[in-house]
Design a protein around this motif. Structure first.
Motif, PDB file in Angstrom:
ATOM      1  N   SER A  87     -11.860 -26.325 -28.914  1.00  0.00           N
ATOM      2  CA  SER A  87     -13.269 -26.547 -29.261  1.00  0.00           C
ATOM      3  C   SER A  87     -14.229 -25.726 -28.400  1.00  0.00           C
ATOM      4  O   SER A  87     -15.403 -25.578 -28.741  1.00  0.00           O
ATOM      5  N   THR A  88     -13.757 -25.191 -27.278  1.00  0.00           N
ATOM      6  CA  THR A  88     -14.630 -24.334 -26.458  1.00  0.00           C
ATOM      7  C   THR A  88     -14.737 -22.927 -27.038  1.00  0.00           C
ATOM      8  O   THR A  88     -15.591 -22.147 -26.652  1.00  0.00           O
ATOM      9  N   GLY A  89     -13.812 -22.604 -27.947  1.00  0.00           N
ATOM     10  CA  GLY A  89     -13.763 -21.238 -28.474  1.00  0.00           C
ATOM     11  C   GLY A  89     -12.589 -20.459 -27.897  1.00  0.00           C
ATOM     12  O   GLY A  89     -12.322 -19.328 -28.308  1.00  0.00           O
ATOM     13  N   ALA A  90     -11.867 -21.056 -26.955  1.00  0.00           N
ATOM     14  CA  ALA A  90     -10.684 -20.375 -26.408  1.00  0.00           C
ATOM     15  C   ALA A  90      -9.596 -20.308 -27.482  1.00  0.00           C
ATOM     16  O   ALA A  90      -9.504 -21.188 -28.336  1.00  0.00           O
ATOM     17  N   GLU A  91      -8.792 -19.270 -27.424  1.00  0.00           N
ATOM     18  CA  GLU A  91      -7.744 -19.079 -28.435  1.00  0.00           C
ATOM     19  C   GLU A  91      -6.330 -19.244 -27.889  1.00  0.00           C
ATOM     20  O   GLU A  91      -5.377 -19.350 -28.643  1.00  0.00           O
ATOM     21  N   TYR A  92      -6.209 -19.157 -26.568  1.00  0.00           N
ATOM     22  CA  TYR A  92      -4.872 -19.139 -25.954  1.00  0.00           C
ATOM     23  C   TYR A  92      -4.743 -20.233 -24.909  1.00  0.00           C
ATOM     24  O   TYR A  92      -5.745 -20.705 -24.377  1.00  0.00           O
ATOM     25  N   VAL A  93      -3.518 -20.568 -24.589  1.00  0.00           N
ATOM     26  CA  VAL A  93      -3.269 -21.415 -23.419  1.00  0.00           C
ATOM     27  C   VAL A  93      -1.961 -20.954 -22.770  1.00  0.00           C
ATOM     28  O   VAL A  93      -0.992 -20.639 -23.468  1.00  0.00           O
ATOM     29  N   ILE A  94      -1.988 -20.857 -21.443  1.00  0.00           N
ATOM     30  CA  ILE A  94      -0.769 -20.535 -20.692  1.00  0.00           C
ATOM     31  C   ILE A  94       0.018 -21.832 -20.502  1.00  0.00           C
ATOM     32  O   ILE A  94      -0.543 -22.828 -20.042  1.00  0.00           O
TER      33      ILE A  94
END
Ligand code: PGA
Length: 253
Positions: A87-94
């Motif tokens: 929801s923040t606009g981030a597309e990735y997660v490590i």
């Protein structure tokens, strides 16, 4: 052709103001000098995500988080869900970073749960794996990486595998100044790609970006990146200095 990626893992560094200022300078740099082949991803801390997303909105740099909860929502004090990150606009997660595996005792099962949740929330996952020094010295590095792949990833569907970027990070090379030799990196990256090919077929294996991480810096990046199965890097320390980070991205051109 496979996507080339350079991702910066800030770890637990920079307060809000410093971080957003730095995101601004990275955004400006890549607007002026967009990388022709590499996708650049910044992974700052949770507190930076919403502000960074605003700054990077019309730019050339993608955004990711460094972790997410293994639960979807509810009474889990202190946790941040994959959906919140999205929801923040981030597309990735490590996920699966060795620091999470070691300091927070995350095992393959938990990492697998997080991975599925992240993908189902619409995120792409930078899935980290790699052996400890003692495991390499004992000659067990392939076995360890095979286990991390099989237990962390191999219950995904082929469609879900499309959302995965793998980062091979030998634990003995993270933040130590020691790097795997380009030959050691290539050997393990090929091993990873071969395992993915056995499980998911050639098309999936050919598309899968496999990044190298562990003391990657401007002076060694181009040699490591020149190997055929190395598709870029996950950069810790050197991602905190614009000049170094930019030089590493340029090493991919
Ligand atoms: P390093 O960290 O580049 O500082 O070795 C890499 C990582 O942990 O992702």
């Amino acid at each position: 052709m496979r996507k080339k990626i350079v991702a910066g893992n800030w770890k637990m560094n920079m307060d809000l103001a410093e971080g957003l200022k730095f995101v601004g300078s990275i955004d400006k740099y890549f607007k002026e000098k967009p990388s022709k082949r590499a996708l650049v991803i910044l992974c700052p801390t949770f507190i930076h995500l919403a502000g960074a997303s605003e700054i990077l909105k019309h730019g050339k740099v993608a955004l990711g988080a460094q972790n997410c909860s293994s639960e979807a929502s509810g009474a889990y004090t202190g946790e941040v869900s994959a959906w919140m990150i999205k929801s923040t606009g981030a597309e990735y997660v490590i996920l699966g970073h060795s620091e999470r595996r070691t300091y927070y005792h995350e095992d393959d099962k938990l990492i697998n749960k997080k991975t599925l949740l992240a993908i189902n929330s619409g995120l792409k996952v930078i899935f980290c794996l790699g052996e400890q020094l003692t495991e390499r010295e004992a000659g067990n590095h392939f076995l360890i990486v095979k286990r991390q792949l099989e237990e962390g990833l191999f219950n995904l569907t082929e469609e879900q595998m499309d959302k995965i970027v793998i980062a091979y990070e030998p634990v003995w090379a993270i933040g130590t100044g020691l790097t795997a030799t380009p030959e050691q990196a290539q050997e393990m990256h090929k091993f990873i790609r071969d395992k993915v090919k056995e499980k998911y077929g050639n098309d999936c294996a050919k598309k899968l970006p496999v990044l190298y991480g562990g003391s990657c810096k401007p002076s060694n990046a181009s040699e490591i990146f020149s190997k055929p199965d190395v598709d870029g890097g996950l950069i810790g320390g050197a991602s905190l200095k614009k000049e170094d980070f930019a030089a590493i991205v340029e090493a991919l051109l």
